[in-house]
Design a protein around this motif. Sequence first.
Motif, PDB file in Angstrom:
ATOM      1  N   ARG A  77       6.953   3.492   4.549  1.00  0.00           N
ATOM      2  CA  ARG A  77       7.712   2.926   5.679  1.00  0.00           C
ATOM      3  C   ARG A  77       8.887   2.090   5.193  1.00  0.00           C
ATOM      4  O   ARG A  77       9.994   2.183   5.721  1.00  0.00           O
ATOM      5  CB  ARG A  77       6.797   2.069   6.553  1.00  0.00           C
ATOM      6  N   GLU A  78       8.667   1.252   4.188  1.00  0.00           N
ATOM      7  CA  GLU A  78       9.716   0.349   3.701  1.00  0.00           C
ATOM      8  C   GLU A  78      10.865   1.088   3.018  1.00  0.00           C
ATOM      9  O   GLU A  78      11.975   0.579   2.952  1.00  0.00           O
ATOM     10  CB  GLU A  78       9.129  -0.688   2.740  1.00  0.00           C
ATOM     11  N   ALA A  98      10.414   9.669   0.575  1.00  0.00           N
ATOM     12  CA  ALA A  98      11.545   8.728   0.544  1.00  0.00           C
ATOM     13  C   ALA A  98      12.836   9.531   0.452  1.00  0.00           C
ATOM     14  O   ALA A  98      13.423   9.667  -0.619  1.00  0.00           O
ATOM     15  CB  ALA A  98      11.392   7.785  -0.640  1.00  0.00           C
ATOM     16  N   GLY A  99      13.283  10.038   1.586  1.00  0.00           N
ATOM     17  CA  GLY A  99      14.406  10.967   1.637  1.00  0.00           C
ATOM     18  C   GLY A  99      15.712  10.454   1.055  1.00  0.00           C
ATOM     19  O   GLY A  99      16.467  11.200   0.452  1.00  0.00           O
ATOM     20  N   THR A 149       0.871  -1.169   0.000  1.00  0.00           N
ATOM     21  CA  THR A 149       0.000   0.000   0.000  1.00  0.00           C
ATOM     22  C   THR A 149       0.912   1.223   0.000  1.00  0.00           C
ATOM     23  O   THR A 149       2.122   1.115   0.232  1.00  0.00           O
ATOM     24  CB  THR A 149      -0.902   0.048   1.250  1.00  0.00           C
ATOM     25  N   GLU A 150       0.344   2.381  -0.206  1.00  0.00           N
ATOM     26  CA  GLU A 150       1.142   3.610  -0.204  1.00  0.00           C
ATOM     27  C   GLU A 150       1.827   3.798   1.153  1.00  0.00           C
ATOM     28  O   GLU A 150       3.019   4.110   1.198  1.00  0.00           O
ATOM     29  CB  GLU A 150       0.243   4.801  -0.525  1.00  0.00           C
ATOM     30  N   GLU A 151       1.110   3.608   2.239  1.00  0.00           N
ATOM     31  CA  GLU A 151       1.678   3.772   3.585  1.00  0.00           C
ATOM     32  C   GLU A 151       2.804   2.765   3.848  1.00  0.00           C
ATOM     33  O   GLU A 151       3.838   3.116   4.411  1.00  0.00           O
ATOM     34  CB  GLU A 151       0.595   3.628   4.652  1.00  0.00           C
ATOM     35  N   ASP A 193       3.241  -1.519  -7.534  1.00  0.00           N
ATOM     36  CA  ASP A 193       3.005  -0.816  -6.275  1.00  0.00           C
ATOM     37  C   ASP A 193       2.754   0.672  -6.530  1.00  0.00           C
ATOM     38  O   ASP A 193       3.235   1.222  -7.522  1.00  0.00           O
ATOM     39  CB  ASP A 193       4.222  -0.991  -5.361  1.00  0.00           C
ATOM     40  N   PRO A 194       2.047   1.338  -5.612  1.00  0.00           N
ATOM     41  CA  PRO A 194       1.689   2.748  -5.824  1.00  0.00           C
ATOM     42  C   PRO A 194       2.851   3.700  -5.562  1.00  0.00           C
ATOM     43  O   PRO A 194       2.977   4.278  -4.490  1.00  0.00           O
ATOM     44  CB  PRO A 194       0.553   2.966  -4.814  1.00  0.00           C
ATOM     45  N   LEU A 195       3.702   3.879  -6.543  1.00  0.00           N
ATOM     46  CA  LEU A 195       4.842   4.785  -6.412  1.00  0.00           C
ATOM     47  C   LEU A 195       4.362   6.193  -6.772  1.00  0.00           C
ATOM     48  O   LEU A 195       4.606   6.702  -7.858  1.00  0.00           O
ATOM     49  CB  LEU A 195       6.001   4.337  -7.299  1.00  0.00           C
ATOM     50  N   THR A 196       3.663   6.809  -5.835  1.00  0.00           N
ATOM     51  CA  THR A 196       3.037   8.108  -6.048  1.00  0.00           C
ATOM     52  C   THR A 196       4.018   9.240  -5.744  1.00  0.00           C
ATOM     53  O   THR A 196       5.095   9.017  -5.189  1.00  0.00           O
ATOM     54  CB  THR A 196       1.811   8.249  -5.126  1.00  0.00           C
TER      55      THR A 196
END
Length: 81
Positions: A45-46, A68-69, A39-41, A58-61
């Motif tokens: 986190r990952e 994603a620093g 999921t986006e959330e 996957d939702p790479l929005t």
Amino acid sequence: MPTKVLITPRSFRLDTAATSMLEEAGFVLKWNPHGRPFTEEELIRELAGVEGIIVGIDPLTARVIKDAGSLRAISKYGVGV
């Protein structure tokens, strides 16, 4: 510190030549532990501390990328792209 790469598609594990090449180059592979796309959330986190991603459906929005620093490289895995 080794470079971490998140791999989201389950089918990428079948390409042993590609996974071996990445590991031999010193990358630490982080696999999707689910039997489904993130999921986006979950993806946000990952991606903490990850510098590269090999992403499937996957939702790479824009939000995921913004949060994603340490992400430096994105590779899309699949057909029809």
